[in-house]
Design an enzyme around this catalytic site. Structure first.
Site, short mmCIF file in Angstrom:
data_model
loop_
_atom_site.label_atom_id
_atom_site.label_comp_id
_atom_site.label_asym_id
_atom_site.label_seq_id
_atom_site.Cartn_x
_atom_site.Cartn_y
_atom_site.Cartn_z
N ASP A 158 -7.49 14.38 8.82
CA ASP A 158 -7.23 14.25 7.24
C ASP A 158 -6.26 13.20 6.90
O ASP A 158 -6.02 13.05 5.66
CB ASP A 158 -6.24 15.71 7.16
CG ASP A 158 -7.31 17.02 6.81
OD1 ASP A 158 -8.35 16.36 6.46
OD2 ASP A 158 -6.76 18.00 6.90
N LYS A 210 2.91 -4.16 6.46
CA LYS A 210 3.13 -4.03 4.76
C LYS A 210 4.44 -4.09 4.45
O LYS A 210 5.22 -4.58 3.78
CB LYS A 210 2.29 -3.09 4.08
CG LYS A 210 0.94 -3.52 4.38
CD LYS A 210 0.42 -4.61 3.26
CE LYS A 210 -0.87 -4.97 3.29
NZ LYS A 210 -1.16 -6.11 2.25
N HIS A 260 -12.99 3.26 2.94
CA HIS A 260 -12.02 4.28 2.49
C HIS A 260 -13.19 5.45 1.93
O HIS A 260 -14.31 5.13 1.86
CB HIS A 260 -11.30 3.69 1.33
CG HIS A 260 -10.21 2.74 1.83
ND1 HIS A 260 -10.16 1.25 1.70
CD2 HIS A 260 -8.88 3.04 2.29
CE1 HIS A 260 -9.05 1.10 2.35
NE2 HIS A 260 -8.24 1.85 2.57
N SER A 303 0.92 -1.13 -0.05
CA SER A 303 0.05 0.08 0.06
C SER A 303 0.90 1.05 -0.03
O SER A 303 2.13 1.14 0.75
CB SER A 303 -0.80 0.05 1.28
OG SER A 303 -1.39 1.29 1.54
N SER A 304 0.26 2.20 -0.23
CA SER A 304 1.20 3.62 -0.48
C SER A 304 1.33 4.03 0.74
O SER A 304 2.26 5.18 0.88
CB SER A 304 0.33 4.59 -1.41
OG SER A 304 -0.80 4.93 -0.96
N CYS A 305 0.89 3.76 1.81
CA CYS A 305 1.02 4.31 3.29
C CYS A 305 2.17 3.48 3.87
O CYS A 305 2.60 3.94 4.96
CB CYS A 305 -0.28 3.95 4.10
SG CYS A 305 -0.55 2.41 4.54
N TYR A 315 -0.61 -0.75 10.41
CA TYR A 315 -0.88 -1.05 8.97
C TYR A 315 0.26 -1.27 8.09
O TYR A 315 0.65 -2.32 7.62
CB TYR A 315 -2.19 -0.80 8.48
CG TYR A 315 -2.41 -1.21 6.95
CD1 TYR A 315 -2.95 -2.64 6.63
CD2 TYR A 315 -2.34 -0.35 5.77
CE1 TYR A 315 -3.37 -2.82 5.40
CE2 TYR A 315 -2.59 -0.88 4.55
CZ TYR A 315 -3.11 -2.10 4.24
OH TYR A 315 -3.35 -2.40 3.05
N ASN A 360 -4.35 4.43 -3.54
CA ASN A 360 -5.70 4.22 -3.27
C ASN A 360 -6.56 3.48 -4.15
O ASN A 360 -6.35 4.38 -5.15
CB ASN A 360 -6.49 5.50 -2.69
CG ASN A 360 -5.74 6.05 -1.29
OD1 ASN A 360 -4.53 6.18 -1.24
ND2 ASN A 360 -6.38 6.64 -0.51
#
Ligand code: GFB
Length: 311
Positions: free
Chosen positions: A270, A141, A180, A108-110, A137, A166
């Site tokens: 945010d 990953k 989401h 994931s990009s997070c 999370y 996303n």
């Protein structure tokens, strides 16, 4: 990956896994092996080992994961880190022991630092502090990526790691607390329109920027890279373009046909201000996203109307 070779899609009922099954089916690839959670609990190591020893799939798409939106990640960090570490550890290790030809791991990009330079290149991994709303999370990953690299280095396992931005599309989660932003807003606008409400509540300030990739594009990229990419170095999978949450909300409002206002609930987080992926490595590997945001939202809303609304 040839026709006739067995492919295991872990997480076939989810947003990503179901899209991969559709993509494989479209080319007649497989046989595709799937298991529901009731049939195979991926957090149960022995069960996973037994499954791989019996089925011996040639290829594995690891799309099973505990996922959720910003509030779910922030509220249940223990569930996110535990379940994801267990699932990916068991599947990657059992895939190695049973001798799979290749495995695709999805992150994931997070995973990238909260304040990473934009657009985010793959090499920015582990260069700064994570976004606190989803650090549990993200750490799980990151462990999955490192596990693929380690199994490649020590055992020569062919395991590649793809980092999607996303995602959205059919079979998404439309739960208002756990989902989401895109499916949540689609449902909120749809229900507000049906009820004749004057406004819809959107979380945060509206200023964070997010990149949205239709899951059918991701599935196509997964099959392309399963066939063509060999390195344990991760690859970002995105569209290379982002929008503010306000712009996203206005697009969805338009597609749904809601005529009321947006109200901002700034008590909600945010999250990270921006996470636009640099997709040059992906483009260099011969793949580009095809589905634009407006078109993808229209397609997803048509699916929502046929499959979720009023059911
Ligand atoms: O999609 P989202 O939950 O995840 O939220 P993240 C994106 C932005 O949309 C945030 C805002 O700024 C939210 O405050 N937002 C506005 C809403 N209205 C809503 C709403 O009704 N529901 C939701 N959910 N958000 C997740 C991570 O971060 O991204 C996961 O928590 C994962 O780990 C995923 O990486 C891709 O983009 O902030």
């Amino acid at each position: 990956m040839q026709k006739g070779e067995k492919v295991f899609v872990a997480g076939h009922r989810g947003l990503v896994g179901s899209a991969i099954v559709r993509r494989l089916d479209s080319e007649g690839l497989g046989p595709i092996v799937t298991r529901t959670r009731a049939e195979l609990d991926l957090t149960d190591r022995l069960a996973v080992d037994r499954f791989f020893a019996d089925e011996k799939p040639a290829y594995v798409f690891l799309a099973a994961a505990k996922v959720g939106g910003i509030l779910a990640n922030d509220t249940y960090p223990a569930d996110f880190i535990r379940d994801n570490l267990l699932i990916q550890t068991h599947v990657i290790d059992a895939a190695h022991k049973s001798g799979v030809k290749k495995l695709v791991f999805l992150g994931s990009s997070c995973i990238y630092p909260k304040l990473a330079q934009q657009p985010i290149k793959e090499e920015y991994l582990l260069t700064g502090a994570l976004e606190p709303t989803n650090d549990a999370y993200a750490v799980a990953k990151i462990a999955g990526i490192q596990m693929c690299k380690a199994y490649h280095k020590q055992f020569g396992m062919r395991a590649i790691s793809l980092m999607p931005t996303n995602l959205y599309g059919p079979n998404d989660n439309f739960d208002l607390q756990k989902s989401h932003v895109l499916p949540a807003l689609m449902r909120k606008f749809h229900e507000a329109k049906a009820a004749g409400q004057p406004s819809v509540v959107v979380w945060g300030s509206g200023s964070p920027r997010r990149e949205f990739l239709h899951v059918d594009d991701l599935a196509d990229a997964c099959v392309h890279l399963m066939r063509t990419y060999e390195s344990p170095e991760l690859v970002n999978v995105g569209v290379g373009d982002d929008v503010t949450i306000r712009e996203l909300a206005e697009t969805i409002r338009d597609v749904v046909g809601f005529r009321g206002d947006l109200t901002w609930d700034t008590s909600k987080p945010d999250g990270t201000p921006r996470k636009l992926l640099d997709v040059s490595r992906l483009h260099g590997l011969g793949w580009k996203a095809k589905i634009g945001l407006r078109q993808g939202v229209e397609q997803t809303y048509a699916w929502y109307l046929a499959n979720v609304a009023g059911k």
